[in-house]
Structures are given as structure tokens and as C-alpha cells.
Design an enzyme around this catalytic site. Structure first.
Site, PDB file in Angstrom:
ATOM      1  N   LYS A  75       0.815  -1.219   0.000  1.00  0.00           N
ATOM      2  CA  LYS A  75       0.000   0.000   0.000  1.00  0.00           C
ATOM      3  C   LYS A  75       0.848   1.268   0.000  1.00  0.00           C
ATOM      4  CE  LYS A  75      -4.425  -1.764   1.459  1.00  0.00           C
ATOM      5  NZ  LYS A  75      -5.575  -1.650   2.367  1.00  0.00           N
ATOM      6  N   ARG A 101      -3.790 -10.357   4.550  1.00  0.00           N
ATOM      7  CA  ARG A 101      -4.233 -10.345   3.147  1.00  0.00           C
ATOM      8  C   ARG A 101      -3.094  -9.762   2.304  1.00  0.00           C
ATOM      9  NH1 ARG A 101      -6.955  -6.808  -0.449  1.00  0.00           N
ATOM     10  NH2 ARG A 101      -8.498  -7.862  -1.786  1.00  0.00           N
TER      11      ARG A 101
END
Length: 351
Positions: A285, A319
Site C-alpha cells: 500500500k 491479506r
């Protein structure tokens, strides 16, 4: 479950400070390490489904059946490519494979329901069949002693906010619904959850993907996310979804600035104290761009390191895009921190 209220989070972890001093942070880390063992049971796949117990972690591999996801948009946007990628993630040791047909990156627009259904449902159906085939097997590399064995038959999870997509995928064999909206985008999703009783990921987000990064603001992000979890759990249980079906995701990057994301990662021990599995999605991210100036393709090592550290801090389900790297980092953390507890008779570990 404790009822929500003004002091909801404190009802589960009395005395938790709003801000951590160095001494408190050290105590939090010590407490997290002492808990680095089997996590809370997470029931998935309906009333007759499976009970997952992170021991001490689970890994969810990401399959984006989209042309515009931030990391690999377009790489797996056909059914054939998505299925092949999902099977490979399962062979790499994913405990579950999370399939999504609508990008939730900052600034993204929703896609029509029919488009999401067409992207996701066939992939879910075929992926369920593939991992159920007697010939399916994980990589022999996971026979190494330090690496905890992955699930023999990984589960299929679906990343959706829509009731129709969730129901269709559950009918096709999915076991988990991963919802970034906490049932706010489609209130009908709550009815689907109560009817099917899958595993459910309750995620915090401030705003929709289109606008969430415009101007996120919090008085205390950890306290506010904890209060959100308390309210969400109370609402789900009151509607008819037992608490043991719910995992909690703080929503890294969903309506948060870098400082908010870091505070949430520091606050993982407080989230783990709620007694539900903590589900974490920080793979590749923009947090790592803000911290280190890394482009998307260069964020793998930072992701692997952060995943291992967050496993120690209290995250149970991770995840990720790279299942192999995540499992290696988590296995090392398990060996370094959890092995001692096993030797003392508090758990299971390598000899």
C-alpha cells in the site's frame, strides 16, 4: 459480547490509554508476544462450515479480477488468468484466496452490479472446484520444519459490498465475505450474512473509496476504530450473525493518512484484546511510498517485514499479494517469538 456505548472499547480492555508512552508501547509489545499463539476461533462457511484457529497466523492471497486495481490491475482481469493466479496462490500456501471484481483503491468508481457478478462468480465457482480436486496439492516447499503447514484445502473469500454478489458467490462455494463498507453500501448484505452465516470481515473505512482520502481526520484513530468495532459487532450479533463468524479489519489506507495507519498498526494489541481475529490488509500500500518513497513494484520487502512485525503485534489474518513471502516472514516471527512459548508447553511448535 459487551454492549456498545460511550465506553465500548474500554469494556473489553479496561485501562487502555488513548496514546502510548514508550513504557506503555513496550508493555503492549510484550503482551502481544505473549499472545503469539493460536488466535481466536473464526467460524466460516455457514453453520456447518469450518472453525479456523490462526496458529498463530493465516494468509489470504489476493486475486483482483479487475483492470484498475492499484497493484496488479489488468494482470488477472480475465476469468482464465484470475483462476490460474488463484490456484497458484493456493499452491503457494494461502489458507484462503480472496477474489474481488471491483477496485477499492482511492479515487476509484464503483462498477455496475452485473459487471462485478460476471467477473467474480465464475472465478469463485471454478476456484472452489479446483482446490477441491483430489489432485490439488500445495508446494512441497512447505514441508520444511520451520514453516507451519497451510490449509490442505484453502477456502475462497469474496471481496464485495453487494448482497447479490455475496449471495451468488456463497451459493458457488465461497466461505467468507470481505466487505470494505461494513454493510453500509448495500444494507441488504446484512440479510445475506444472517441467512448464510459465512465468515465475515468487518472493516473500518472513513468514507467511500471515491472520496475516502480527500481529508481524513480523527481525534484518536485507534479509539475511534475500536468503538466502530464494538458498534459493528453489536449490530451484527443483534441481526443474527454470531460473533464467532466475525473478523476485524482496521482498514489500512481506507480513509487514513500515513500517521493514522501507523497509529493503527501500533494499536494492534488493543484490537486483538477484543477477542476476535484481527484481519490486516497492508500489502504494497501507499503507506510504504509515504515512508520510503517506494513505487508499487518496490514495496515487497517492506510488506514482508511489516507483515511479520504485525503478526507479532497481534494481527492474525494477513491479506497479501505475495503469499510465499508473507508465510516466510510470519514463519520466522513464529519461530523467534512463539517457539519459546511452545517449549514452555503453551502451544505447538517445531522441535
Amino acid at each position: 459480547m459487551m454492549a456498545a456505548g460511550p465506553s465500548g472499547p474500554a469494556s473489553r480492555h479496561p485501562g487502555a490509554p488513548a496514546q502510548s508512552s514508550p513504557e506503555t508501547a513496550a508493555a503492549d509489545t510484550s503482551a502481544a508476544v505473549s499472545r503469539f499463539g493460536p488466535g481466536p476461533v473464526w467460524r466460516v462457511g455457514g453453520p456447518q462450515g469450518r472453525a479456523l484457529a490462526p496458529d498463530p497466523f493465516l494468509v489470504a492471497g489476493i486475486v483482483n479480477v479487475t483492470p484498475d486495481s492499484f497493484f496488479d490491475g489488468g494482470a488477472h482481469d480475465t476469468g482464465e488468468a484470475a483462476l490460474a493466479h488463484g490456484v497458484q496462490l493456493a499452491r503457494d500456501g494461502a489458507d484462503m484466496v480472496d477474489v474481488g471484481g471491483e477496485s477499492t483503491r482511492p479515487g476509484s468508481d464503483p462498477v455496475p452490479e452485473a459487471v462485478e457478478l460476471a467477473r467474480v462468480v465464475p472465478v469463485v465457482r471454478e476456484l472452489v472446484r479446483a482446490v477441491a480436486d483430489p489432485s490439488f496439492a500445495v508446494s512441497p516447499a512447505w514441508n520444511a520444519a520451520i514453516l507451519p503447514p497451510p490449509a490442505a484445502r484453502p477456502l475462497v473469500s469474496v471481496d464485495t459490498t453487494r448482497a447479490a454478489c455475496a449471495a451468488a458467490c456463497l451459493d458457488a462455494g465461497a466461505a467468507i465475505i470481505n466487505d470494505v463498507s461494513a454493510c453500509s453500501a448495500d444494507p441488504g448484505l446484512m440479510d445475506v450474512l444472517v441467512q448464510y452465516r459465512p465468515g465475515y470481515v468487518l472493516m473500518h473505512s472513513q468514507g467511500s473509496p471515491k472520496t475516502m482520502q480527500a481529508a481524513p481526520a480523527y481525534d484518536d484513530v485507534v479509539d475511534e476504530v475500536l468503538a466502530f468495532f464494538e458498534r459493528g459487532l453489536t449490530r451484527l450479533v443483534a441481526a443474527g450473525l454470531p460473533e464467532e463468524h466475525v473478523a476485524l479489519d482496521p482498514g489500512i489506507g481506507f480513509g487514513k493518512l500515513a500517521t493514522h495507519n501507523l497509529e493503527l498498526l501500533r494499536g494492534l494489541p488493543r484490537m486483538a484484546a477484543l477477542g476476535r481475529p484481527v484481519y490486516l490488509g497492508l500489502s504494497n500500500k501507499s503507506l510504504f511510498q509515504g515512508l520510503f518513497g517506494l513505487d508499487v513494484a518496490a514495496r515487497g520487502p517492506a510488506t514482508m517485514t511489516a507483515t511479520a512485525l504485525c503478526g507479532v503485534r497481534g494481527a492474525h489474518v494477513h491479506r497479501v499479494h505475495d503469499v510465499t513471502a508473507a508465510r516466510q516472514g510470519l514463519a520466522l516471527a513464529r519461530e523467534l517469538f512463539f517457539h519459546r512459548a511452545c517449549a514452555d508447553g503453551a502451544g505447538r511448535g517445531a522441535p
